[in-house]
Design a protein around this motif. Structure first.
Motif, PDB file in Angstrom:
ATOM      1  N   MET A  66       0.850  -1.196   0.000  1.00 54.54           N
ATOM      2  CA  MET A  66       0.000   0.000   0.000  1.00 54.54           C
ATOM      3  C   MET A  66       0.884   1.245   0.000  1.00 54.54           C
ATOM      4  SD  MET A  66      -2.941  -1.141   2.716  1.00 54.54           S
ATOM      5  CE  MET A  66      -3.871  -2.649   2.493  1.00 54.54           C
ATOM      6  N   ARG A  67       1.335   1.642  -1.158  1.00 53.31           N
ATOM      7  CA  ARG A  67       2.305   2.726  -1.263  1.00 53.31           C
ATOM      8  C   ARG A  67       1.739   4.074  -0.845  1.00 53.31           C
ATOM      9  NH1 ARG A  67       6.982   0.366  -0.783  1.00 53.31           N
ATOM     10  NH2 ARG A  67       7.203  -1.397  -2.212  1.00 53.31           N
ATOM     11  N   ASN A  68       0.420   4.201  -0.821  1.00 48.98           N
ATOM     12  CA  ASN A  68      -0.184   5.481  -0.434  1.00 48.98           C
ATOM     13  C   ASN A  68      -0.694   5.473   1.011  1.00 48.98           C
ATOM     14  OD1 ASN A  68       0.201   6.619  -2.998  1.00 48.98           O
ATOM     15  ND2 ASN A  68      -1.632   5.574  -3.769  1.00 48.98           N
ATOM     16  N   LEU A  69      -0.394   4.409   1.756  1.00 51.27           N
ATOM     17  CA  LEU A  69      -0.861   4.299   3.133  1.00 51.27           C
ATOM     18  C   LEU A  69      -0.256   5.415   3.985  1.00 51.27           C
ATOM     19  CD1 LEU A  69      -2.547   2.451   5.031  1.00 51.27           C
ATOM     20  CD2 LEU A  69      -0.405   1.317   5.636  1.00 51.27           C
ATOM     21  N   THR A  70      -1.119   6.134   4.730  1.00 55.43           N
ATOM     22  CA  THR A  70      -0.645   7.229   5.571  1.00 55.43           C
ATOM     23  C   THR A  70      -0.856   6.960   7.063  1.00 55.43           C
ATOM     24  OG1 THR A  70      -2.780   8.356   5.417  1.00 55.43           O
ATOM     25  CG2 THR A  70      -1.092   8.933   3.773  1.00 55.43           C
ATOM     26  N   LEU A  85       7.362   2.492   3.613  1.00 57.26           N
ATOM     27  CA  LEU A  85       6.144   3.175   3.191  1.00 57.26           C
ATOM     28  C   LEU A  85       6.387   4.680   3.283  1.00 57.26           C
ATOM     29  CD1 LEU A  85       3.528   0.929   5.049  1.00 57.26           C
ATOM     30  CD2 LEU A  85       4.038   0.953   2.602  1.00 57.26           C
ATOM     31  N   SER A  86       6.805   5.253   2.197  1.00 58.68           N
ATOM     32  CA  SER A  86       7.269   6.640   2.199  1.00 58.68           C
ATOM     33  C   SER A  86       6.153   7.637   2.479  1.00 58.68           C
ATOM     34  CB  SER A  86       7.926   6.975   0.845  1.00 58.68           C
ATOM     35  OG  SER A  86       7.011   6.745  -0.217  1.00 58.68           O
ATOM     36  N   SER A  87       4.886   7.233   2.300  1.00 50.05           N
ATOM     37  CA  SER A  87       3.769   8.154   2.543  1.00 50.05           C
ATOM     38  C   SER A  87       3.264   8.084   3.981  1.00 50.05           C
ATOM     39  CB  SER A  87       2.605   7.840   1.581  1.00 50.05           C
ATOM     40  OG  SER A  87       3.001   8.007   0.239  1.00 50.05           O
ATOM     41  N   SER A 100       8.088  11.351   5.870  1.00 48.91           N
ATOM     42  CA  SER A 100       6.950  12.200   6.245  1.00 48.91           C
ATOM     43  C   SER A 100       6.383  11.877   7.620  1.00 48.91           C
ATOM     44  CB  SER A 100       5.828  12.063   5.193  1.00 48.91           C
ATOM     45  OG  SER A 100       6.296  12.394   3.906  1.00 48.91           O
TER      46      SER A 100
END
Length: 796
Positions: A2-6, A26-28, A53
């Protein structure tokens, strides 16, 4: 994936294992919250580069180990960092000057090291509201820069951490503080006189330091203060009566200081409504104020070991919620007021060491929750009840009241209808005992230093030689009559023990239950530990048997020398008979010598990890042997007592060292703790898991509170082994014997308390216990030898 997981929150579950490394890519990710699980492992060193982030990182209350990565300091956007209640080691990340958004930093309850001056780098964190730094191994003086922290700070906690110095005067500038806890440190100096400026303070804990001077009267301005603990310091002067104006104050602990003066009426007639009040171990004097009757919410009142006098206030009856009432060690006189019969919720009552008189009120037997009543060393008279609570000798203590009679036989009081001459004899004996308690204070705690290289003297009992017998399953089957129930002599965590005759020698055969998880590991551990270890006070393995001939299943057994007098726990419970004081001290020395050998004389130190009475076995001469090495650890390298471990708690509840519960590695100091609890159980006859020990009250505290002049109140009643009046007509011989017993009991309890200290570094060395106990035993036997009584031997 899930690359957009925040946002990832999995807190307060029962998750175990390690955090997958892919999570740290997970960069996001903005929030990673895993609090309150059973996760372990180390954090990746590059965490500061892979989640750029990240704003919230909460890993508190898990089992993480290793270092806190220094790259974490690249995450200057972090507002929330929580690593508390783990086992992180190494240095504290030391530079937070660029963390302008940081509002929460929690690294407490770890094993971090370093200099506390890193606090100066937090001065720029203008939004900081929570700072929790201890317990840890952080040291140095508490810096003045504390006063320059953000005025937004609401919670500041550093406990059980070796920081020193004085409390910075400017700390009162932090006017939004709600919780300030600096307990268990090494702070000196006096309390800031303007503490009253912290008007939002709810909790103030400064216990267990070395603070001096007077308690600031300005504390009375803290209208929101709920908890105030200044115990275990060097504070002096009187208690400010104006503390009664703290309308929210529920918990007040000023115990173990040097406070004096009287208790003013104002303390109890103001708006403060105490639930727990601890004033014990000070120098307070005078009578108790009548306004104490206004404390209707009071549940715990401890006034022990002061100089209070007068009568017990009748107004206590209005404290209808009272559960624990401790007034021992004062100079109260008169009768126990009948009005106290309304306090039906009482659980513990201690009026010992006063000048109270009159009959023992019968209403105590009607209290449904009362399980501890100590009336020792007063002037009570008349018949002792025998019903309800008074039928339990471990719940009621009445020693040192020469005019009492009746009661259950275990209290060993004269019958109420005895003739006058017999009463006179008993009166002489009991009064002598009271006098001895007073004179024993200065004559106990004998200490003889023992160097590490000094040889330990041989004791009675033979040592098993290095003989290895080759046995098969069929041989053991025949030796135990088919492992018959008639030959079953005990069961343990991983198997059963049978008595048998092998090659003409009586042996004990421990058969492992391989269906139990850990049984094979226990078998290997015990074989590895004792393969080349031989000592007269260790239970010797004659041979180990491992085969696959029985129904195609593994069969594993250990063959030991047979111990005809069984385990120590059976003796302490009275199942196998009673042990004399001399025998108990001999057992204590035997076990200490076994531990000293394992810890210091083996080529590689060995930690037993499960020392307790059921693992102490007695041979034909009542010589003690330490057995059951299924949890033992061979220390391949020196270990710090607080070094973290992933093996889980080793040992048995009540006997296992407290640091094991925090994940510390097995250590020799952990064995010393277990040995200290064993000593206290030897003398008191009370198990550390007895029902009386709960809510933080334990066997160590029970024994420590009795030192040095109340030890006879806690000794095992079965220790009254001889009828002295029948063996010696000379009262001086009786008095000498009694005094030596008091000195011996006090010395053993002192060693037990020292060994079972909560902090590993403050526990007595096992080699030092041997000399202390040998001295106590020799002093006891001097009188015994003059009377030609045996030192060893079983009593059924």
């Amino acid at each position: 994936m899930m690359r957009n997981l925040t946002f990832l929150e999995v807190g307060e579950n029962e998750l175990s294992g390690t955090l997958p490394t892919s999570h740290f890519n997970l960069s996001s990710l903005l929030i990673l919250e895993c609090i309150g699980n059973q996760l372990h492992g180390e954090l990746p060193t590059n965490i500061g580069f892979t989640i750029p982030s990240l704003k919230m990182l909460n890993l508190a209350s898990n089992n993480f180990t290793g270092l806190i990565p220094i790259t974490l300091l690249n995450h200057t956007a972090l507002g929330f960092i929580a690593f508390g209640y783990n086992s992180f080691t190494g240095r504290v990340p030391y530079d937070f000057r660029n963390f302008h958004n940081l509002n929460w930093l929690d690294i407490a309850h770890n094993y971090l090291e370093g200099d506390i001056n890193f606090i100066a780098t937090l001065v720029n964190c203008s939004q900081l509201d929570t700072l929790q730094l201890g317990p840890n191994h952080i040291s140095a003086k508490l810096p003045e820069s504390v006063a320059n922290l953000s005025t937004s700070l609401e919670s500041f906690l550093i406990v059980d951490t070796p920081i020193s110095g004085e409390i910075p005067k400017g700390i009162t500038n932090l006017n939004n503080l709600e919780l300030l806890s600096l307990g268990g440190c090494k702070l000196t100096g006096s309390l800031p006189q303007d503490f009253g400026k912290l008007s939002k303070l709810v909790v103030l804990h400064l216990y267990s330091n070395e603070l001096k001077g007077r308690i600031p009267s300005s504390l009375s301005n803290l209208t929101l203060l709920s908890e105030l603990s200044l115990k275990e310091n060097l504070l002096e002067g009187s208690i400010p009566p104006s503390l009664g104006n703290c309308q929210s104050l529920l918990y007040l602990n000023l115990s173990y200081n040097e406070l004096n003066g009287t208790l003013g009426n104002e303390l109890f007639e103001g708006p403060a409504s105490f639930i727990e009040l601890y004033l014990h171990h000070n120098h307070l004097e005078g009578s108790l104020p009548s306004t104490m009757s206004k404390q209707g919410r009071l549940e715990i009142l401890k006034l022990s070991n002061n100089k209070f006098s007068g009568v017990i206030p009748d107004g206590l009856r209005y404290c209808s919620n009272l559960q624990n009432l401790f007034m021992d060690g004062n100079s109260f006189h008169g009768n126990i007021p009948s009005s106290l019969s309304s306090l039906a919720g009482l659980q513990q009552v201690d009026f010992s060491q006063n000048n109270l008189s009159g009959p023992i009120p019968a209403f105590f037997s009607k209290f449904p929750n009362l399980y501890y009543l100590n009336l020792s060393y007063n002037n009570f008279e008349g018949r002792v009840p025998t019903s309800s609570l008074f039928a339990n000798e471990s719940a009621v203590f009445v020693a040192g009241n020469s005019r009492l009679c009746g009661g259950i036989k275990q209290l060993q009081l004269p019958k109420c209808n005895e003739n006058k001459s017999r009463k006179k004899i008993n009166l002489i004996i009991i009064c002598s005992l009271v006098g001895l308690v007073a004179t024993a204070i200065g004559g106990v705690g004998i200490y003889l230093s023992c160097t590490k290289n000094k040889k330990t003297p041989l004791l009675r009992g033979s040592m098993i030689g290095n003989v290895t017998m080759k046995v098969s399953y069929d041989m053991l089957l025949k030796a135990t009559a088919g492992f018959s129930s008639e030959n079953l002599i005990g069961t343990g965590s991983f198997g059963s023990v049978f008595k048998g005759i092998l090659d003409g020698k009586t042996v004990a055969v421990k058969v492992l239950n391989l269906q139990r998880h850990g049984a094979s590991k226990s078998f290997i551990a015990e074989c590895n530990t004792l393969r080349n270890v031989r000592h007269r006070n260790l239970l010797g393995i004659i041979t180990a048997c491992s085969s696959i001939d029985f129904q195609r299943n593994d069969f594993r057994a250990l063959v030991y020398e047979f111990m005809p007098h069984g385990s120590l726990d059976k003796w302490l419970s009275g199942v196998d008979g009673n042990m004399s004081l001399a025998q108990r001290v001999d057992v204590a020395i035997d076990v200490a010598q076994a531990l000293s050998y394992l810890h210091h004389e083996c080529e590689t130190p060995i930690v037993h990890c499960d020392l307790k009475p059921s693992n102490i076995l007695l041979d034909n001469d009542m010589v003690a042997h330490v057995g059951d090495f299924g949890l033992a650890r061979i220390l391949t390298q020196p270990r710090h007592p607080n070094q973290s471990s992933t093996i889980g708690i080793r040992g048995t509840i009540g006997y296992a060292a407290p640091e094991y519960g925090l994940g510390s590695e097995p250590s020799t100091s952990g064995d010393v703790y277990s040995y200290g609890i064993l000593l206290l159980e030897l003398i008191t006859g009370k198990s550390p898991t007895a029902s009386m020990f709960n809510d933080g009250y334990n066997l160590h505290e029970h024994a420590e509170a009795a030192l040095p002049d109340q030890v006879l109140q806690i000794v095992d009643p079965s220790l009254e082994e001889d009828n002295l009046t029948e063996e010696a007509e000379d009262p001086r011989v009786v008095q000498d014997e009694l005094q030596r017993r008091v000195e011996c009991v006090t010395a053993v309890i002192s060693v037990g308390v020292s060994c079972s200290n909560h902090l590993p570094q403050e526990r007595m060395k096992i080699v030092d216990t041997i000399s202390r106990l040998q001295s106590a035993r020799d002093n006891l036997l001097n009188a015994r030898n003059r009377r030609n009584l045996p030192a060893r031997g079983a009593r059924g």
